[in-house]
Structures are given as C-alpha cells and as structure tokens.
Design a protein around this motif. Sequence first.
Motif, PDB file in Angstrom:
ATOM      1  N   GLU A  60       8.778  -3.606   6.424  1.00 28.12           N
ATOM      2  CA  GLU A  60       8.827  -2.146   6.366  1.00 28.12           C
ATOM      3  C   GLU A  60       9.381  -1.565   7.665  1.00 28.12           C
ATOM      4  N   THR A  61       8.993  -2.127   8.798  1.00 26.73           N
ATOM      5  CA  THR A  61       9.474  -1.656  10.094  1.00 26.73           C
ATOM      6  C   THR A  61      10.948  -1.992  10.303  1.00 26.73           C
ATOM      7  N   ALA A  62      11.348  -3.219   9.970  1.00 24.20           N
ATOM      8  CA  ALA A  62      12.727  -3.659  10.203  1.00 24.20           C
ATOM      9  C   ALA A  62      13.733  -2.882   9.363  1.00 24.20           C
ATOM     10  N   PHE A  63      13.395  -2.630   8.103  1.00 21.69           N
ATOM     11  CA  PHE A  63      14.318  -1.927   7.215  1.00 21.69           C
ATOM     12  C   PHE A  63      14.091  -0.423   7.192  1.00 21.69           C
ATOM     13  N   GLU A  64      13.108   0.044   7.961  1.00 20.43           N
ATOM     14  CA  GLU A  64      12.748   1.457   7.994  1.00 20.43           C
ATOM     15  C   GLU A  64      12.523   1.998   6.585  1.00 20.43           C
ATOM     16  N   LEU A  65      11.743   1.249   5.816  1.00 20.06           N
ATOM     17  CA  LEU A  65      11.420   1.624   4.445  1.00 20.06           C
ATOM     18  C   LEU A  65      10.018   2.204   4.378  1.00 20.06           C
ATOM     19  N   HIS A  66       9.854   3.186   3.547  1.00 23.83           N
ATOM     20  CA  HIS A  66       8.528   3.709   3.243  1.00 23.83           C
ATOM     21  C   HIS A  66       8.317   3.428   1.762  1.00 23.83           C
ATOM     22  N   ILE A  67       7.652   2.316   1.494  1.00 21.86           N
ATOM     23  CA  ILE A  67       7.561   1.802   0.133  1.00 21.86           C
ATOM     24  C   ILE A  67       6.107   1.635  -0.287  1.00 21.86           C
ATOM     25  N   SER A  68       5.918   1.552  -1.585  1.00 19.48           N
ATOM     26  CA  SER A  68       4.604   1.208  -2.123  1.00 19.48           C
ATOM     27  C   SER A  68       4.452  -0.299  -2.040  1.00 19.48           C
ATOM     28  N   ARG A  69       3.298  -0.738  -1.608  1.00 22.38           N
ATOM     29  CA  ARG A  69       3.040  -2.174  -1.496  1.00 22.38           C
ATOM     30  C   ARG A  69       1.981  -2.573  -2.508  1.00 22.38           C
ATOM     31  N   PHE A  70       2.198  -3.720  -3.132  1.00 20.24           N
ATOM     32  CA  PHE A  70       1.237  -4.290  -4.063  1.00 20.24           C
ATOM     33  C   PHE A  70       0.999  -5.730  -3.660  1.00 20.24           C
ATOM     34  N   TYR A  71      -0.262  -6.128  -3.618  1.00 15.78           N
ATOM     35  CA  TYR A  71      -0.621  -7.484  -3.213  1.00 15.78           C
ATOM     36  C   TYR A  71      -1.363  -8.175  -4.350  1.00 15.78           C
ATOM     37  N   TRP A  72      -1.067  -9.452  -4.531  1.00 19.89           N
ATOM     38  CA  TRP A  72      -1.803 -10.283  -5.481  1.00 19.89           C
ATOM     39  C   TRP A  72      -2.317 -11.493  -4.726  1.00 19.89           C
ATOM     40  N   ILE A  73      -3.586 -11.815  -4.927  1.00 23.01           N
ATOM     41  CA  ILE A  73      -4.145 -13.032  -4.355  1.00 23.01           C
ATOM     42  C   ILE A  73      -4.818 -13.812  -5.478  1.00 23.01           C
ATOM     43  N   ASP A  74      -4.911 -15.117  -5.301  1.00 15.48           N
ATOM     44  CA  ASP A  74      -5.432 -15.958  -6.375  1.00 15.48           C
ATOM     45  C   ASP A  74      -6.912 -16.298  -6.223  1.00 15.48           C
ATOM     46  N   SER A  75      -7.609 -15.584  -5.385  1.00 17.44           N
ATOM     47  CA  SER A  75      -9.036 -15.829  -5.202  1.00 17.44           C
ATOM     48  C   SER A  75      -9.767 -14.491  -5.203  1.00 17.44           C
ATOM     49  N   SER A  76     -10.845 -14.415  -5.947  1.00 16.20           N
ATOM     50  CA  SER A  76     -11.562 -13.144  -6.035  1.00 16.20           C
ATOM     51  C   SER A  76     -12.449 -12.876  -4.822  1.00 16.20           C
ATOM     52  N   ILE A  77     -12.870 -13.914  -4.112  1.00 19.68           N
ATOM     53  CA  ILE A  77     -13.772 -13.701  -2.974  1.00 19.68           C
ATOM     54  C   ILE A  77     -13.100 -12.905  -1.860  1.00 19.68           C
ATOM     55  N   PRO A  78     -11.888 -13.284  -1.372  1.00 18.36           N
ATOM     56  CA  PRO A  78     -11.241 -12.439  -0.352  1.00 18.36           C
ATOM     57  C   PRO A  78     -10.958 -11.022  -0.856  1.00 18.36           C
ATOM     58  N   TYR A  79     -10.669 -10.892  -2.140  1.00 22.43           N
ATOM     59  CA  TYR A  79     -10.430  -9.561  -2.715  1.00 22.43           C
ATOM     60  C   TYR A  79     -11.666  -8.678  -2.537  1.00 22.43           C
ATOM     61  N   PHE A  80     -12.834  -9.209  -2.880  1.00 16.62           N
ATOM     62  CA  PHE A  80     -14.058  -8.420  -2.748  1.00 16.62           C
ATOM     63  C   PHE A  80     -14.444  -8.218  -1.283  1.00 16.62           C
ATOM     64  N   TRP A  81     -14.101  -9.171  -0.408  1.00 16.09           N
ATOM     65  CA  TRP A  81     -14.308  -8.953   1.021  1.00 16.09           C
ATOM     66  C   TRP A  81     -13.517  -7.736   1.481  1.00 16.09           C
ATOM     67  N   MET A  82     -12.250  -7.647   1.042  1.00 17.57           N
ATOM     68  CA  MET A  82     -11.389  -6.546   1.475  1.00 17.57           C
ATOM     69  C   MET A  82     -11.838  -5.212   0.900  1.00 17.57           C
ATOM     70  N   LYS A  83     -12.426  -5.225  -0.282  1.00 18.05           N
ATOM     71  CA  LYS A  83     -12.902  -3.992  -0.912  1.00 18.05           C
ATOM     72  C   LYS A  83     -14.224  -3.517  -0.326  1.00 18.05           C
ATOM     73  N   GLY A  84     -14.978  -4.413   0.294  1.00 17.79           N
ATOM     74  CA  GLY A  84     -16.304  -4.080   0.811  1.00 17.79           C
ATOM     75  C   GLY A  84     -16.265  -3.566   2.240  1.00 17.79           C
ATOM     76  N   ASP A  85     -17.435  -3.429   2.802  1.00 12.29           N
ATOM     77  CA  ASP A  85     -17.606  -2.965   4.172  1.00 12.29           C
ATOM     78  C   ASP A  85     -17.440  -4.149   5.120  1.00 12.29           C
ATOM     79  N   SER A  86     -16.438  -4.098   5.994  1.00 10.35           N
ATOM     80  CA  SER A  86     -16.139  -5.231   6.874  1.00 10.35           C
ATOM     81  C   SER A  86     -17.260  -5.514   7.873  1.00 10.35           C
ATOM     82  N   ASP A  87     -18.099  -4.533   8.163  1.00  8.61           N
ATOM     83  CA  ASP A  87     -19.186  -4.736   9.131  1.00  8.61           C
ATOM     84  C   ASP A  87     -20.271  -5.676   8.617  1.00  8.61           C
TER      85      ASP A  87
END
Length: 100
Positions: A60-87
């Motif tokens: 995004e920085t190199a191409f000076e793009l302001h784009i929508s980002r979508f991420y897919w991961i193959d494990s549900s545990i990191p997904y729920f870590w990211m959705k929860g409270d990091s503290d």
Amino acid sequence: MLLKKAYSTVEYLSIELDDGNIISNILVSKSRVSPLKTLSIPRLGLMGALLSSRISHRIETAFELHISRFYWIDSSIPYFWMKGDSDRYKIFVKNGIQEI
C-alpha cells in the motif's frame, strides 16, 4: 525424516474494470521456516497473519494505494485472538495482535 514447519502468505491485487471484468494478479508471496524454538500451530498461524499484514502495508505504501484489504487465515484460533482483547493474552500473542 526431518519435518520442518513453516508459514507463508500470498498477496493478490484484484481490480474491477469499468466493463465489469475483474483482473487478479499475485503481487508477492513469502514463506518462512518456523523459528528453532517450537511454536504451536496457532502461533505459527499468527506469525503468518503478521507477515501478511506487514507485506500488505508495504504494498500500500509503495504503490500509494488506498485499498480495501481482506485477509484469510486457515486457523480459527488466531482469528479469534485478533477479534478479542489483546490484553488478555501473553506477550507474544499480544504484540502480534497489536501490530496487525
């Protein structure tokens, strides 16, 4: 037989043209061998998500793009870590989540 664990990411760019056609291309892919210290599969998934986030930011920085980002991961545990409270998590997970 020696089994090594690794994590990776692939970054695509998809563009919808005025005529409705969609063009998708791979911009970059990156893989890394896991650290010597044994990590759980969810932690490797978190490291893959972190790698993806870092590369996406660089694109995004190199191409000076302001784009929508979508991420897919193959494990549900990191997904729920990211959705929860990091503290709530230990330092390794907390730092990874906060950077993403």
